[in-house]
Design an enzyme around this catalytic site. Sequence first.
Site, PDB file in Angstrom:
ATOM      1  N   SER A   1       0.832  -1.216   0.000  1.00 22.63           N
ATOM      2  CA  SER A   1       0.000   0.000   0.000  1.00 22.63           C
ATOM      3  C   SER A   1       0.864   1.262   0.000  1.00 22.63           C
ATOM      4  O   SER A   1       0.496   2.271  -0.613  1.00 22.63           O
ATOM      5  CB  SER A   1      -0.978  -0.010   1.181  1.00 22.63           C
ATOM      6  OG  SER A   1      -0.314   0.166   2.401  1.00 22.63           O
TER       7      SER A   1
ATOM      8  N   ASN B   1      13.415   4.326   4.120  1.00 18.51           N
ATOM      9  CA  ASN B   1      12.470   3.336   4.637  1.00 18.51           C
ATOM     10  C   ASN B   1      11.323   4.039   5.354  1.00 18.51           C
ATOM     11  O   ASN B   1      11.494   5.131   5.889  1.00 18.51           O
ATOM     12  CB  ASN B   1      13.197   2.426   5.643  1.00 18.51           C
ATOM     13  CG  ASN B   1      12.303   1.336   6.208  1.00 18.51           C
ATOM     14  OD1 ASN B   1      11.556   0.683   5.463  1.00 18.51           O
ATOM     15  ND2 ASN B   1      12.364   1.126   7.509  1.00 18.51           N
TER      16      ASN B   1
ATOM     17  N   HIS C   1       8.647   3.359   8.488  1.00 20.06           N
ATOM     18  CA  HIS C   1       8.476   2.476   9.641  1.00 20.06           C
ATOM     19  C   HIS C   1       7.255   2.924  10.440  1.00 20.06           C
ATOM     20  O   HIS C   1       7.076   4.123  10.670  1.00 20.06           O
ATOM     21  CB  HIS C   1       9.723   2.500  10.524  1.00 20.06           C
ATOM     22  CG  HIS C   1       9.606   1.589  11.707  1.00 20.06           C
ATOM     23  ND1 HIS C   1       9.715   0.217  11.582  1.00 20.06           N
ATOM     24  CD2 HIS C   1       9.363   1.838  13.011  1.00 20.06           C
ATOM     25  CE1 HIS C   1       9.545  -0.332  12.777  1.00 20.06           C
ATOM     26  NE2 HIS C   1       9.323   0.633  13.662  1.00 20.06           N
TER      27      HIS C   1
ATOM     28  N   VAL D   1      18.768  -2.095  12.593  1.00 17.48           N
ATOM     29  CA  VAL D   1      17.377  -2.236  12.143  1.00 17.48           C
ATOM     30  C   VAL D   1      16.549  -1.019  12.575  1.00 17.48           C
ATOM     31  O   VAL D   1      16.558  -0.636  13.753  1.00 17.48           O
ATOM     32  CB  VAL D   1      16.755  -3.528  12.728  1.00 17.48           C
ATOM     33  CG1 VAL D   1      15.271  -3.608  12.388  1.00 17.48           C
ATOM     34  CG2 VAL D   1      17.485  -4.740  12.176  1.00 17.48           C
TER      35      VAL D   1
HETATM   36  C1  GAR Z   1       3.912  -0.609   6.606  1.00 18.20           C
HETATM   37  O1  GAR Z   1       3.133  -0.297   7.731  1.00 18.20           O
HETATM   38  C2  GAR Z   1       5.372  -0.264   6.843  1.00 18.20           C
HETATM   39  O2  GAR Z   1       5.533   0.883   7.626  1.00 18.20           O
HETATM   40  C3  GAR Z   1       5.862  -1.486   7.562  1.00 18.20           C
HETATM   41  O3  GAR Z   1       5.245  -2.560   6.912  1.00 18.20           O
HETATM   42  C4  GAR Z   1       3.976  -2.122   6.398  1.00 18.20           C
HETATM   43  C5  GAR Z   1       3.920  -2.486   4.944  1.00 18.20           C
HETATM   44  O4  GAR Z   1       2.648  -2.222   4.422  1.00 18.20           O
HETATM   45  N1  GAR Z   1       7.291  -1.567   7.519  1.00 18.20           N
HETATM   46  C6  GAR Z   1       8.029  -2.005   8.538  1.00 18.20           C
HETATM   47  O5  GAR Z   1       7.579  -2.463   9.561  1.00 18.20           O
HETATM   48  C7  GAR Z   1       9.533  -1.918   8.298  1.00 18.20           C
HETATM   49  N2  GAR Z   1      10.242  -2.013   9.536  1.00 18.20           N
HETATM   50  P1  GAR Z   1       2.445  -2.038   2.858  1.00 18.20           P
HETATM   51  O6  GAR Z   1       3.075  -3.266   2.185  1.00 18.20           O
HETATM   52  O7  GAR Z   1       0.970  -2.008   2.667  1.00 18.20           O
HETATM   53  O8  GAR Z   1       3.124  -0.777   2.460  1.00 18.20           O
END
Ligand code: GAR
Length: 229
Positions: free
Chosen positions: A16, A111, A113, A148
């Site tokens: 997303s 990134n 987060h 990380v």
């Molecule tokens: C998002 O909330 C992003 O912030 C998180 O994974 C999700 C991916 O959603 N990322 C992390 O946790 C990285 N440490 P998406 O695939 O719908 O964008």
Amino acid sequence: MIRRVPTAILISGRGSNMAALLEAAAAPDYPAEVRLVLSNRADAAGLAHAASRGIPTTVVESRPFGRDREAFEAAMEAELRAAGVELLALAGFMRVLTEGFVARWQDRLVNVHPSLLPSFRGLDTHARALAAGVRLHGCTVHLVRPGVDEGPIIAQSAVPVLPDDTEASLAARVLAQEHLLYPAALAWLAAGMVRVEGSVARVAAPSGGGALANPLPGLHTLPRTEPER
Ligand code: GAR
């Protein structure tokens, strides 16, 4: 004419945030041009969405490489080089990158987060925020460093934690902010508006990369980074 920086988005799943970036980058004056969406999983739902928008996609499965992260990254970098990209946006890319990879892409690797870093690095950020009883939660876009979820912060957006929140309701509130924040932050980086001083990223935008809850006052200083309503 602005130069549009050739960019790859790396995903592992839903995509997303990738979709929000593609939407923003569809504007001809957006300073990043998405040349490639790369996934480390063939079943990532985001791949189909990217393809439907005419964006080239590729899969470099991480699983067959086991613990050999260097070999996986070498395979990935071959694809990134072939696409000629200069900037990498991690969007739910759930592989930890080696120090070597991070060094090669220093300050060109960003990134998103789902927490207000440095709080709640790692996984399950919304459940942990609820368990900690924090009143403000949110999301962060940052340059990637070897640790990380570490690295100079480009932008953050805070949301309230409400008394009756569940993990799902809080995640949804934060995700809506990620979709606004990430396109703005990537635009700033691509446009050369981010200057790194040690562990701090300075942003040459009126908001300086901060935003409190929604809507994001003064955050969208570049044209066409507003979400479509
Ligand atoms: C998002 O909330 C992003 O912030 C998180 O994974 C999700 C991916 O959603 N990322 C992390 O946790 C990285 N440490 P998406 O695939 O719908 O964008």
